[in-house]
Write a protein that holds these residues in place. Structure first.
Motif, mmCIF file in Angstrom:
data_model
loop_
_atom_site.group_PDB
_atom_site.id
_atom_site.type_symbol
_atom_site.label_atom_id
_atom_site.label_comp_id
_atom_site.label_asym_id
_atom_site.label_seq_id
_atom_site.Cartn_x
_atom_site.Cartn_y
_atom_site.Cartn_z
ATOM 1 N N THR A 1 26.472 -20.615 11.743
ATOM 2 C CA THR A 1 27.790 -20.977 11.166
ATOM 3 C C THR A 1 28.828 -20.076 11.405
ATOM 4 O OG1 THR A 1 28.997 -21.768 9.053
ATOM 5 C CG2 THR A 1 27.466 -19.989 9.040
ATOM 6 N N ASP A 2 30.157 -20.550 11.630
ATOM 7 C CA ASP A 2 31.332 -19.849 11.917
ATOM 8 C C ASP A 2 32.042 -19.756 10.661
ATOM 9 O OD1 ASP A 2 32.426 -22.190 12.082
ATOM 10 O OD2 ASP A 2 33.210 -22.217 14.077
ATOM 11 N N ASP A 3 31.761 -20.181 9.763
ATOM 12 C CA ASP A 3 32.421 -20.300 8.288
ATOM 13 C C ASP A 3 32.104 -18.560 7.960
ATOM 14 O OD1 ASP A 3 32.293 -20.239 5.174
ATOM 15 O OD2 ASP A 3 33.658 -21.642 5.893
ATOM 16 N N PRO A 4 33.119 -17.915 7.664
ATOM 17 C CA PRO A 4 32.830 -16.395 7.521
ATOM 18 C C PRO A 4 32.139 -16.200 6.042
ATOM 19 C CG PRO A 4 35.341 -16.655 8.172
ATOM 20 C CD PRO A 4 34.631 -17.920 8.120
ATOM 21 N N ALA A 5 32.428 -17.059 5.054
ATOM 22 C CA ALA A 5 31.914 -16.902 3.862
ATOM 23 C C ALA A 5 30.213 -17.279 3.841
ATOM 24 C CB ALA A 5 32.529 -17.724 2.617
ATOM 25 N N GLN A 6 30.117 -18.240 4.483
ATOM 26 C CA GLN A 6 28.662 -18.915 4.764
ATOM 27 C C GLN A 6 27.884 -17.798 5.450
ATOM 28 O OE1 GLN A 6 28.545 -22.938 6.085
ATOM 29 N NE2 GLN A 6 30.042 -23.730 4.488
ATOM 30 N N ALA A 7 28.642 -17.547 6.474
ATOM 31 C CA ALA A 7 27.723 -16.643 7.548
ATOM 32 C C ALA A 7 27.576 -15.167 6.675
ATOM 33 C CB ALA A 7 28.770 -16.057 8.526
ATOM 34 N N ALA A 8 28.421 -14.656 6.019
ATOM 35 C CA ALA A 8 28.298 -13.362 4.972
ATOM 36 C C ALA A 8 27.261 -13.653 3.893
ATOM 37 C CB ALA A 8 29.519 -13.012 4.348
ATOM 38 N N ALA A 9 27.172 -15.150 3.451
ATOM 39 C CA ALA A 9 26.138 -15.088 2.376
ATOM 40 C C ALA A 9 24.732 -15.081 3.076
ATOM 41 C CB ALA A 9 26.526 -16.471 1.627
ATOM 42 N N PHE A 10 24.608 -15.690 4.217
ATOM 43 C CA PHE A 10 23.428 -15.799 4.789
ATOM 44 C C PHE A 10 22.971 -14.194 5.285
ATOM 45 C CE2 PHE A 10 21.261 -15.164 9.107
ATOM 46 C CZ PHE A 10 20.258 -16.127 8.998
ATOM 47 N N PHE A 11 23.591 -13.262 5.686
ATOM 48 C CA PHE A 11 23.190 -12.042 5.859
ATOM 49 C C PHE A 11 22.861 -11.328 4.647
ATOM 50 C CE2 PHE A 11 25.997 -12.522 9.789
ATOM 51 C CZ PHE A 11 25.039 -12.665 10.613
ATOM 52 N N LYS A 12 23.685 -11.402 3.448
ATOM 53 C CA LYS A 12 23.205 -10.744 2.240
ATOM 54 C C LYS A 12 21.865 -11.317 1.753
ATOM 55 C CE LYS A 12 26.735 -9.969 -0.600
ATOM 56 N NZ LYS A 12 27.913 -10.184 -1.446
ATOM 57 N N ARG A 13 21.500 -12.774 2.019
ATOM 58 C CA ARG A 13 20.164 -13.185 1.587
ATOM 59 C C ARG A 13 19.024 -12.698 2.335
ATOM 60 N NH1 ARG A 13 23.280 -18.433 1.680
ATOM 61 N NH2 ARG A 13 22.251 -19.020 3.615
ATOM 62 N N CYS A 14 19.486 -12.232 3.601
ATOM 63 C CA CYS A 14 18.412 -11.650 4.368
ATOM 64 C C CYS A 14 18.425 -9.925 4.085
ATOM 65 C CB CYS A 14 18.919 -11.671 5.938
ATOM 66 S SG CYS A 14 18.891 -13.284 6.352
ATOM 67 N N ASP B 1 33.921 -12.146 -2.706
ATOM 68 C CA ASP B 1 34.508 -12.069 -1.293
ATOM 69 C C ASP B 1 36.073 -12.153 -1.231
ATOM 70 O OD1 ASP B 1 31.830 -12.420 -0.854
ATOM 71 O OD2 ASP B 1 32.008 -13.954 0.865
ATOM 72 N N PHE B 2 36.513 -11.501 -0.196
ATOM 73 C CA PHE B 2 38.034 -11.637 -0.109
ATOM 74 C C PHE B 2 38.387 -11.318 1.511
ATOM 75 C CE2 PHE B 2 36.888 -7.086 -0.587
ATOM 76 C CZ PHE B 2 37.661 -6.244 0.395
#
Length: 319
Positions: free
Chosen positions: A204-217, A240-241
C-alpha cells in the motif's frame, strides 16, 4: 559506556555524480555540464558521513576494495571525523561504486557496480567492537549478500542484548528483500524507509497503513520519507503525525534518505522527542538536496539547526 554515538554498518559506495545531464551524447561526442563530484554514499556510508558532519562520534563498519576508490572513501570519512578502524579491505573485488548522471530536476538514474558490498561481513572477533555505540544503524539489506540473513539477525540480536538503539534503512524493496527484512523488524527500534520502498513491501502507498503494517511486523517506530510530500511518523507511543517538506530548490536527491537517517540518529543521540527529531531530520535532508551528492550543502549541526527553524515549508499529505 559505549565509545561511539553511532556505529553505521553495511552498504558503503563511492558515488561519481555529474549535473545537469539531459542526455548521453551519441558516439564519442561530449556534452558540457556544470559540476562533477565524488562522494561517500550508501545507506550506511552516507549516513556515517553525515553523522560525522553533524558532530556525532561515529564509526564506520564495512568492507572496501584495496583500491584508490577505497583510499578516497577512507580519507573522506576521516576528514569528517569518522573512525574507520573497522573498515576491512578486500583485494579480490573493487570498491562498490555508482555513476550518477543527475537530471535537471534532481532525479538520478544509476550505473552501479556492487563490488565489496557483496563481500562485507563482520568477523566474530570484531562484533563487539562493531556494536560499541549507543546507536547501531544498519543500512543496505538486499545488497549485502554475505551479511544478509542469519549474520544480520545475529548482529541485531546481540545489539539488543547490549541495550543498543537500532535504526534501519534498506536500499531495495523486492519480495526477496522482504524475506530478509521481516524477521529483523522485531529488533528494529526505528525503521526509516521511503514511501516507495514501504509501498513495495507493505502493498500500500498509504503512509498510515504502511506504517501500521510494519509495526504489526514488530518495528517499534516507523518513519516514512515521502519526498516532496514530507514525512509520516508512526511512533511507538502516541498518534501518528505528518510533517511538511521544506520548500527548497532541489539540486540532487542523492542521499536524501540516508541523510534523513543521520538526522534521526542525531536527534536520538541528543535525547530529543520524536517530533523534534523528525523535524531536524527533514532539515538535514533539505540541506543535502540543495547541493550535489550525499552531503550536498550539509556543513554542521548548528547550521542545520538554524535551517530547521528558517527554511520555508510546504504542504503535505494528511496523516
Amino acid at each position: 559506556m559505549p565509545r561511539f554515538d553511532v556505529s553505521s554498518i553495511g552498504f558503503y559506495v563511492l558515488d561519481i555524480l555529474g549535473r545537469p545531464v539531459t542526455r548521453i551524447p551519441e558516439g564519442g561526442r561530449a556534452d558540457y555540464i556544470d559540476e562533477i563530484r565524488m562522494t561517500v554514499a550508501g545507506t550506511a556510508g552516507a549516513t556515517a558521513m553525515d553523522c560525522g558532519i553533524l558532530g556525532l562520534k561515529t564509526q564506520a563498519v564495512t568492507t572496501l576494495g584495496a583500491d584508490e576508490m577505497g583510499d578516497f572513501m577512507i580519507a573522506k570519512l576521516n576528514g569528517y571525523g569518522v573512525d574507520t578502524g573497522l573498515i576491512q579491505r578486500d583485494g579480490s573485488v573493487q570498491t562498490s561504486a555508482t555513476i550518477l548522471p543527475v537530471r535537471p530536476n534532481g532525479e538520478r538514474p544509476a550505473l552501479h557496480v556492487p563490488g565489496t558490498a557483496a563481500t562485507f561481513t563482520i568477523p566474530d572477533d570484531r562484533l563487539e567492537a562493531a556494536l560499541d555505540a549507543r546507536i547501531v544503524h544498519l543500512g543496505g539489506t538486499g545488497l549485502l549478500r554475505a551479511f544478509d540473513g542469519a549474520p544480520t539477525l545475529a548482529m541485531l540480536a546481540r545489539a539488543k542484548e547490549l541495550g543498543r538503539i537500532t535504526t534501519f534503512d534498506l536500499i531495495q524493496a523486492t519480495p526477496a528483500v522482504w524475506a530478509l527484512v521481516e524477521p529483523m523488524l522485531p529488533m528494529i527500534d526505528y525503521f526509516i524507509p521511503s514511501i516507495e520502498e514501504a509501498a513495495a513491501l507493505a502493498g500500500t502507498d498509504d503512509p498510515a497503513q504502511a506504517a501500521a503494517f510494519f509495526k504489526r511486523c514488530g518495528a517499534a517506530n516507523v518513519i516514512l520519507t515521502l519526498g516532496g510530500d514530507g514525512v509520516h511518523v508512526s511512533p511507538a507511543e502516541g498518534a501518528d503525525f505528518a510533517l511538511p517538506a521544506h520548500d527548497i530548490q532541489v539540486v540532487d536527491t542523492t542521499g536524501c534518505g540516508d541523510s534523513f537517517s543521520a538526522g534521526v540518529i542525531t536527534g536520538l543521540a541528543k535525547g530529543w522527542d520524536i517530533h523534534r527529531t523528525a523535524r531536524f531530520a527533514s532539515a538535514v535532508a533539505a540541506k543535502v538536496a540543495m547541493g550535489l551528492g550525499s552531503d550536498g550543502k550539509l556543513v554542521s549541526f548548528d547550521d542545520t539547526l538554524a535551517a530547521m527553524e528558517t527554511l520555508p515549508v510546504r504542504g503535505t499529505k494528511a496523516a
